[in-house]
Design an enzyme around this catalytic site. Structure first.
Site, PDB file in Angstrom:
ATOM      1  CG  ASP A 163      27.006 -21.269 -11.812  1.00 51.42           C
ATOM      2  OD1 ASP A 163      26.155 -21.293 -12.721  1.00 51.42           O
ATOM      3  OD2 ASP A 163      27.672 -20.256 -11.518  1.00 51.42           O
ATOM      4  CE1 TYR A 214      32.162 -16.115 -13.283  1.00 45.79           C
ATOM      5  CE2 TYR A 214      31.829 -18.405 -12.700  1.00 45.79           C
ATOM      6  CZ  TYR A 214      31.388 -17.103 -12.702  1.00 45.79           C
ATOM      7  OH  TYR A 214      30.176 -16.787 -12.137  1.00 45.79           O
ATOM      8  CB  SER A 263      22.576 -14.460 -14.392  1.00 44.72           C
ATOM      9  OG  SER A 263      23.296 -14.060 -13.239  1.00 44.72           O
ATOM     10  CD  GLN A 314      24.205 -17.901 -11.138  1.00 43.88           C
ATOM     11  OE1 GLN A 314      25.334 -17.442 -10.946  1.00 43.88           O
ATOM     12  NE2 GLN A 314      23.979 -18.949 -11.928  1.00 43.88           N
ATOM     13  N   PRO A 329      26.328 -15.842  -0.756  1.00 39.37           N
ATOM     14  CG  PRO A 329      26.787 -18.019  -0.042  1.00 39.37           C
ATOM     15  CD  PRO A 329      26.739 -17.160  -1.274  1.00 39.37           C
ATOM     16  CG  LEU A 330      30.105 -16.433   2.835  1.00 41.65           C
ATOM     17  CD1 LEU A 330      31.523 -16.915   3.099  1.00 41.65           C
ATOM     18  CD2 LEU A 330      29.217 -16.667   4.045  1.00 41.65           C
ATOM     19  N   GLY A 374      31.414 -20.425  -3.067  1.00 44.31           N
ATOM     20  CA  GLY A 374      32.631 -20.147  -3.826  1.00 44.31           C
ATOM     21  C   GLY A 374      33.889 -20.361  -3.029  1.00 44.31           C
TER      22      GLY A 374
END
Length: 344
Positions: free
Chosen positions: A54, A59, A155, A181, A211-212, A288
């Site tokens: 992704d 970015y 998203s 997303q 997730p973190l 990531g």
């Protein structure tokens, strides 16, 4: 669970790995991971069994897409490639948004940077409150017919926007979005309340990110440990300041979750990623990594299965469907964020 156990993305029939490689950290300039190391990480992830990547045009202002295109060129058919549009590219404010005028330009630019003839999943990075959603959906439907994209998604759309998108597509005999997303972690659980039930109802796959929670679950946020050093704290001190009163609940929860992980022989990263993978609405969790060592830590989490007892312990620390901060939702609607709109 393992990386070899591919999951079906919503109702598309497309199979992807339970972990998706996110590329926010890749590129040049302000990105923490330069092109050479980014390419090494991408290739290592593919070698380990990750099949989904992704990225987004914004970015590193296109540099991440360029790096991805270089890394996967010889393995393109083995990669489910997702990118996004919406964010402003360059200094021109017209080079942004979800309008037909911008999307048809943005997709061509992404195809060139990615060095590919099609994008597997093209996502609206954020809602655009200035563009009719029908215009966006019609444009994306046209790109599918042209073969430039295979699927499209959204998203951090609100529950109402998710339902509206399905209704607009079905009413106008267009292809509906197949992915949403969203942020999801041990500390960011509000999407359990309404977004996940809606995606399950409509057969929409979920790519969850964070997730973190930006580092809150990396292991450094502990009671009495002081302020962890991070670029995020420098950029967004309020959200990551351990002395801020509004962060005390999150700090205590992060510490309790770290203790829980240790009691069960896990790292906090393993607990966090395994938790996100456990929800039946989540197809794949976006990771990531900034280094190859970070990637290794994430990969170890793919094999962790949490028992019902551990999940119950997690619920005792962070109640289901709860976010500690409004901003943890990933976006805030303009009529809530800006006083001039909120009080109008």
């Amino acid at each position: 669970m393992s990386l070899n156990e591919l999951r079906t993305l919503g109702r598309t029939g497309a199979l992807i790995s339970p972990l998706t490689l996110g590329t926010l950290n890749f590129g040049t300039g302000a990105a923490p991971t330069g092109p050479a190391e980014s390419i090494r990480i991408i290739k290592a992830a593919l070698d380990a069994g990750i099949t989904s990547i992704d990225t987004a045009d914004i970015y590193s202002q296109g540099e991440a897409e360029t790096v991805v295109g270089q890394a996967i060129h010889s393995r393109r058919d083995d990669v489910f490639l997702a990118t996004k549009f919406h964010g402003q590219m360059g200094s021109n404010p017209a080079h942004a948004g979800n309008s037909r005028r911008w999307i048809v330009r943005a997709v061509e630019d992404s195809l060139k940077r990615l060095n590919t003839d099609r994008i597997d999943l093209y996502q609206a990075h954020r809602p655009d409150y200035n563009t009719d959603l029908l215009e966006t959906i019609t444009t994306l439907n046209d790109l599918i017919r042209q073969g430039k994209i295979l699927y499209y998604g959204t998203s951090v759309f609100s529950p109402a926007q998710l339902v509206e998108a399905q209704w607009i597509a079905n009413t106008n005999h267009l292809t509906p979005p197949v992915v949403d997303q969203v942020p999801y972690s041990l500390l960011v659980r509000a999407n359990e309340r309404d977004v996940f039930p809606i995606t399950q109802q409509y057969g929409v796959g979920v790519l969850s990110y964070g997730p973190l929670d930006g580092g809150w679950l990396a292991g450094g946020y502990r009671l009495g440990a002081g302020q962890p050093e991070s670029s995020r704290f420098s950029a967004l001190p309020g959200r990551f300041d351990v002395t801020a009163p509004f962060n005390q609940g999150k700090l205590h929860a992060a510490d309790a979750l770290a203790q829980l992980a240790a009691r069960h022989g896990l790292t906090l990263i393993q607990l966090a990623v395994a938790f996100a993978l456990n929800h039946p609405a989540v197809t794949s969790v976006i990771i990531g990594p900034r280094t190859e060592d970070h990637l290794t830590d994430y990969l170890k989490a793919a094999d962790v299965v949490l028992s019902e007892a551990v999940l119950d312990e997690i619920d005792d620390i962070v109640a289901p469907a709860v976010n500690f901060l409004e901003r943890d939702a990933g976006t805030v609607a303009p009529h809530l964020e800006y006083p001039e709109l909120r009080r109008r």
